[in-house]
Design an enzyme around this catalytic site. Structure first.
Site: not given
Ligand code: XIL
Length: 390
Positions: A176, A281
């Site tokens: 990001e 994701e």
């Molecule tokens: C999220 C997790 O799923 C949560 O448990 C945590 O509280 C916050 O992060 N983008 C990403 C991930 O790259 O690492 C994030 O994961 C979701 C958004």
């Protein structure tokens, strides 16, 4: 016109799939059990169904990694061939203090994935979020300058990526780093080190873990401006001879978000750079998004719970499950059509109960974004996904 034909095809497959499911339940002598038998229809094995196309992965939570959900562990090994730690390798977890590393969870996951021959993706080395404040300070508490922060970055990458070289197959090196318009996000990393912090991160990761594939990962990469930002970034690294092997599109989506034509355009544009493309994701929220302006995955959003934004606290109505099915069919049509360009599709969690979408962007809701429900049953529509778009 092409789009209409395409939607019709998706719809036809969906109807066929639902007919198949209801035929199976018709064979059940006890009609009152038909809903349950839908759930019990033999699940498909995702990693087998997609094996000629792309890897299918899942994120694993800490409790899952530590073996506290044995049923989930067997689901992971039977269904998926790739895993990513949901939180356990993030800076705040693995390196909470300057001289303190916590490797218990990551060592456990590395052993688990190596034993089960799962493609393990480390997530993530450099990110503005879930990174402790000390990282941006010197040992005496004063703010770090460029040299000090680069040294902190190097020590971290050497300790973490170096520890697992040959055992972790790929790293989300930077997560990001871009704004929605494709420019570099103004994080502490950028503020203190400058525009070239990503180049340093990738070069350090290549040195520390020469056997790992190195990826850039971000959300909303379907957006044309952000897509261009990634292309500029990858080209800059390539022109300097710094290894970058792939781009991950996070894909935290919803029933009407985003425009899948733009998603497809980004997959093609990234593949044209000669690198791997991953969906890293994936989840599809069925809930109304409470902050229209900020749809994406900005983890800093944390809105107060309002029940109007939590419409299905007990179970998902069939009509909405059908919409979820249709949306997944549309997404997999894009993925299947472009399978040659895609290396991996990872879901952000194994089952609905684990999903971070229950807590983001609003805490305490009940979402249904994944392929396995709260009791680990594969959803009925999943068996149609391998045929989507073909
Ligand atoms: C999220 C997790 O799923 C949560 O448990 C945590 O509280 C916050 O992060 N983008 C990403 C991930 O790259 O690492 C994030 O994961 C979701 C958004």
């Amino acid at each position: 016109m092409a789009n209409n034909t395409y939607s019709f095809k998706i719809y036809a497959i969906l109807v066929l799939c639902l007919m198949l499911i209801s035929c199976q339940s018709d064979k059940n002598p006890n009609p009152s059990k038909s809903a349950a038998s839908n759930q019990q229809a033999k699940p498909i094995v995702l990693k087998e169904a997609f094996k000629e196309r792309y890897r299918v992965g899942t994120a694993m939570s800490l409790v899952q990694i530590m073996g506290e959900e044995p049923d989930t562990l067997s689901l992971v090994t039977s269904q998926f061939n790739s895993v990513t730690p949901e939180n356990s390798m993030k800076w705040e977890r693995i390196h909470p203090e300057r001289n303190k590393y916590k490797f218990k969870a990551s060592d456990t996951l590395v052993e688990f994935s190596n034993q089960n021959k799962l493609f393990l993706v480390g997530h993530t080395l450099v990110w503005h979020s879930q990174t402790p404040d000390w990282v941006f300070q010197q040992a005496d508490g004063s703010p770090s300058d460029r040299k000090a922060l680069l040294e902190t970055m190097r020590l971290h990458i050497e300790a973490v990526a170096g520890r697992y070289d040959g055992k972790i197959q790929a790293w989300d090196v930077v997560n990001e780093a871009l704004n929605e318009d494709g420019s570099l996000r103004s994080s502490k990393w950028h503020e203190i080190i400058g525009d070239d912090y990503l180049e340093h991160a990738f070069a350090m990761a290549a040195k520390a873990s020469p056997h790992a594939k190195l990826y850039y990962n971000d959300y909303n990469l379907f957006k044309p401006e952000k897509r261009q930002g990634v292309i500029r970034l990858v080209k800059r690294l390539q022109s300097k001879g710094i290894p970058i092997h792939g781009v991950g599109l996070q894909a935290h989506y919803a029933l009407d978000y985003p425009d899948l034509n733009e998603f497809e355009d980004s997959i093609k544009a990234f593949a044209a750079l000669g690198i791997d493309v991953m969906i890293t994701e994936l989840d599809v929220s069925v809930l109304p998004f409470p902050d229209e302006e900020n749809q994406g995955a900005d983890v800093s959003l944390n809105l107060a719970l309002q029940s109007k934004f939590d419409p299905y606290p007990n179970q998902l109505p069939e009509s909405v499950e059908l919409q979820l099915a249709q949306r997944y069919m549309e997404i997999f049509s894009v993925l299947n059509r472009n399978a040659k360009l895609i290396d991996r599709v990872t879901f952000w969690g194994v089952h609905d109960k684990q999903s971070w979408r229950n807590g983001w962007p609003m805490q305490g809701r009940h979402d249904y974004p994944l392929l396995f429900d709260r009791s680990l049953k594969q959803k009925a529509f999943v068996k149609a996904l391998p045929q989507a778009g073909l």
